[in-house]
Motif scaffolding. Sequence first.
Motif, short mmCIF file in Angstrom:
data_model
loop_
_atom_site.label_atom_id
_atom_site.label_comp_id
_atom_site.label_asym_id
_atom_site.label_seq_id
_atom_site.Cartn_x
_atom_site.Cartn_y
_atom_site.Cartn_z
N ARG A 480 -69.36 1.02 -68.87
CA ARG A 480 -69.99 0.27 -68.20
C ARG A 480 -69.12 -0.91 -67.72
NH1 ARG A 480 -76.31 0.03 -67.75
NH2 ARG A 480 -76.50 1.80 -66.59
N LEU A 481 -68.76 -1.63 -69.35
CA LEU A 481 -68.20 -2.28 -70.25
C LEU A 481 -66.61 -2.73 -69.38
CD1 LEU A 481 -67.61 -5.47 -71.22
CD2 LEU A 481 -67.20 -4.31 -73.21
N GLY A 482 -66.11 -1.30 -68.77
CA GLY A 482 -64.28 -0.91 -68.47
C GLY A 482 -64.56 -1.43 -67.01
N MET A 483 -65.60 -1.02 -66.33
CA MET A 483 -65.99 -1.34 -65.00
C MET A 483 -65.76 -2.26 -64.66
SD MET A 483 -67.76 1.83 -63.48
CE MET A 483 -69.43 1.72 -64.70
N LEU A 484 -66.34 -3.27 -65.44
CA LEU A 484 -66.54 -4.94 -64.82
C LEU A 484 -64.84 -5.84 -65.13
CD1 LEU A 484 -70.60 -5.56 -66.54
CD2 LEU A 484 -70.27 -4.28 -64.29
N LEU A 485 -64.74 -5.47 -66.26
CA LEU A 485 -63.32 -5.71 -66.79
C LEU A 485 -62.46 -5.25 -65.67
CD1 LEU A 485 -62.89 -5.77 -70.63
CD2 LEU A 485 -63.48 -7.45 -69.44
N ARG A 486 -62.60 -4.16 -65.00
CA ARG A 486 -61.72 -3.70 -64.02
C ARG A 486 -61.73 -4.79 -62.88
NH1 ARG A 486 -59.17 -3.69 -60.69
NH2 ARG A 486 -57.80 -2.47 -59.66
N LEU A 487 -63.17 -5.05 -62.43
CA LEU A 487 -63.24 -6.14 -61.31
C LEU A 487 -62.87 -7.89 -61.99
CD1 LEU A 487 -66.50 -4.75 -60.50
CD2 LEU A 487 -64.23 -4.60 -59.68
N ASN A 488 -61.98 -8.00 -62.76
CA ASN A 488 -61.79 -8.91 -63.26
C ASN A 488 -63.33 -10.25 -63.37
OD1 ASN A 488 -59.73 -10.70 -64.21
ND2 ASN A 488 -59.08 -11.53 -62.30
N LEU A 489 -64.32 -9.11 -64.06
CA LEU A 489 -65.12 -10.64 -64.22
C LEU A 489 -65.11 -11.21 -65.79
CD1 LEU A 489 -68.71 -8.62 -63.37
CD2 LEU A 489 -66.98 -10.08 -61.67
N SER A 490 -65.52 -12.25 -66.09
CA SER A 490 -65.55 -13.23 -67.17
C SER A 490 -67.02 -12.62 -67.73
CB SER A 490 -65.84 -14.87 -66.97
OG SER A 490 -67.01 -14.95 -66.59
N SER A 491 -66.48 -13.09 -69.43
CA SER A 491 -67.60 -12.81 -70.49
C SER A 491 -69.11 -12.90 -69.86
CB SER A 491 -67.32 -13.13 -71.73
OG SER A 491 -66.18 -12.42 -72.19
N LYS A 492 -69.01 -14.06 -69.36
CA LYS A 492 -70.34 -14.75 -69.17
C LYS A 492 -70.77 -14.29 -67.67
CE LYS A 492 -72.44 -19.32 -67.62
NZ LYS A 492 -72.64 -20.55 -67.64
N GLU A 493 -70.12 -13.71 -67.34
CA GLU A 493 -70.94 -12.97 -65.43
C GLU A 493 -71.09 -11.89 -66.43
OE1 GLU A 493 -67.32 -12.97 -63.60
OE2 GLU A 493 -68.13 -14.97 -62.27
N ILE A 494 -70.36 -10.59 -67.13
CA ILE A 494 -70.62 -9.00 -67.50
C ILE A 494 -71.81 -9.51 -67.97
CG2 ILE A 494 -69.35 -7.98 -69.02
CD1 ILE A 494 -67.01 -8.35 -68.78
N ALA A 495 -72.26 -10.67 -69.19
CA ALA A 495 -73.09 -10.77 -70.02
C ALA A 495 -74.48 -11.12 -69.23
CB ALA A 495 -73.12 -12.03 -71.00
N SER A 496 -74.12 -11.42 -67.93
CA SER A 496 -75.02 -12.01 -67.31
C SER A 496 -75.86 -10.16 -66.38
CB SER A 496 -75.07 -12.34 -66.45
OG SER A 496 -76.44 -12.83 -65.37
N ILE A 497 -74.80 -9.69 -66.05
CA ILE A 497 -75.46 -8.89 -65.63
C ILE A 497 -76.18 -7.55 -66.47
CG2 ILE A 497 -74.09 -5.92 -64.25
CD1 ILE A 497 -71.72 -7.99 -63.12
N LEU A 498 -75.23 -7.34 -67.62
CA LEU A 498 -75.48 -6.46 -69.02
C LEU A 498 -76.97 -6.94 -69.64
CD1 LEU A 498 -72.32 -5.08 -70.18
CD2 LEU A 498 -73.60 -4.03 -68.71
N ARG A 499 -77.65 -7.98 -69.23
CA ARG A 499 -78.33 -8.68 -70.06
C ARG A 499 -78.42 -9.12 -71.42
NH1 ARG A 499 -80.69 -5.18 -66.01
NH2 ARG A 499 -81.49 -3.49 -67.27
N VAL A 500 -77.47 -9.17 -71.50
CA VAL A 500 -76.82 -9.13 -73.22
C VAL A 500 -76.84 -10.91 -73.25
CG1 VAL A 500 -76.31 -7.00 -73.55
CG2 VAL A 500 -74.57 -8.59 -72.80
N THR A 501 -76.24 -11.15 -74.78
CA THR A 501 -75.18 -12.54 -75.21
C THR A 501 -73.92 -12.31 -74.37
OG1 THR A 501 -75.08 -12.17 -77.43
CG2 THR A 501 -77.74 -12.67 -76.65
N PRO A 502 -73.09 -13.63 -74.28
CA PRO A 502 -72.39 -13.51 -73.79
C PRO A 502 -71.26 -13.42 -75.47
CG PRO A 502 -72.56 -15.05 -73.62
CD PRO A 502 -73.93 -15.13 -74.40
#
Length: 531
Positions: A480-502
């Motif tokens: 999942r993390l790899g797919m979100l990085l593939r979309l060029n999302l920031s750590s803050k955006e990924i943290a919000s989507i995965l419901r974890v901290t940056p």
Amino acid sequence: MNKFFGILFLLTLNIMFPNGTYPQQSKNLSASVKPGKTYHKLQSQLEAAKSQSKNKVLIAKGHLQLGEYYHTLGLYTEAITQYNFALEQLGSNPNEPLYISLNNNIGKVYLSLNNFELAEQYFEETRQASIKLKDNKNLALALGQLGASHEKQGEYDEALKDQIKSLELFQKLGDAYGEAMTHENIGSIYEDLGQFELAFDYFNKAYDYLRESDSEEEINVLNNIGDSFRKRGDYELGLDYTLKALELANELNDLHQLESAHKDLSKNYALMGNFEMAHQHLLMAEEFNSELIKSQNSDQLNVLQTIYETNKKEAEIQLLREQNKVSTANQNLLWVALFAVAVIFIILYAYMGKKRKAKLKIQEYKQRMLKAELDKKEIEEKNLQREVQLKAASLSRYSLHLSQKNKILLDMSNTLRNMVARKHMDTSAKMKELVKEIDFNLKQEQEWDEFMTFFKEIHPEFIKKLSKLSENSLSPAELRLGMLLRLNLSSKEIASILRVTPDSVRVARYRLRKKLPIDQKEELVNFMIEL
């Protein structure tokens, strides 16, 4: 207390649907005509106008109809292209009535894109040309569009002036439909200004004309009347009109109006203190919104695919014609050669020289044909890349939607927990139920299933390639993390989507990097994008 919960619920609605707006969608095409058939029909009419008539006005009308069709699907670039083709046929003659319609339609496209400066430039040109030709119908339409542009920018005084002038012209023309639409536009401005009594008067005048028309316009004005009652605090009457709008939207199977009606019902029930019904209608509004977006994306892709296939067939036909020309030339050359051999043996040497030259020309022609074919394939590849970029943009918007939704639910959950923790309140039990319900919703994985479906359509080989590159098997969380990085999302955006901290995201990125054959100087995001 009920009023407080109603305000809280309305704040949630306003976050999800800011300023009471909805995504600009076209009508539900699946309920009427398939997009591919409509495109073929319009394209056939245009080709017939080109082949059967030298009348440039008819050809321009064909391009205008195609442009209007693209606009309804949200394909704004293609719409502008067709309108420009039509203008080329007319030679940009401002005295031609069709020129006025084209200018007005181009302005509408820019208004849909919120490019107000360009939109108003085209509407102003239409206004001036209409005055010059004494065309009151197009003048009224141009003034209405100018008023809509001013309203979107919050320039309500200017908007009212333009709409009132437009209304006077429609009244002079005896155009009842134009009057109804302009009454509704004026009512919308007064509603934005908070003058709900005036807004209701104008909405009601529009409804007098649209009543029992069983149209999208009737649904829209019913919703507006319901809004005016609700905003004045008359929830029962507001509920009646909105339910009428919902009933008619169900009959017409209009997804956009169904979403609008359910959203308004949710607000009304929240203000009445019936939060269970408010929540049900909010969920239904979200469901219709999702279905509407999927329908539009499907229609756009179908039309783009049809356009691509049509262009491909036309290229193949043109290629066959060229090949037939070459074949005919070869046959003629052969007859000339036989005749020359039979009749003039003396000039054989000269003839052979000419034949060699002819062969060289044919080879050069074939090479040019091959180059043209390669150029055509390059263009096709670029078109496919643009389609992929379109879907990638849709996927990014979808992932941001997930992020925004999760953030809203988390914020509400934290707020409600704080309320439960306060003393001297007898609402703890109810608040705990709401917290449990919100936490339950946060655990649902339906959004991830839809996200995976979209992602695999755009990047079908990504997960397989990423898994092969790692010596150790990657966990679902790492994929999942790899797919979100593939979309060029920031750590803050990924943290919000995965419901974890940056910080958790940074740790996860470090662990994933260790499992991959990546150079120390290379960015992890760039590595994912290049897969």
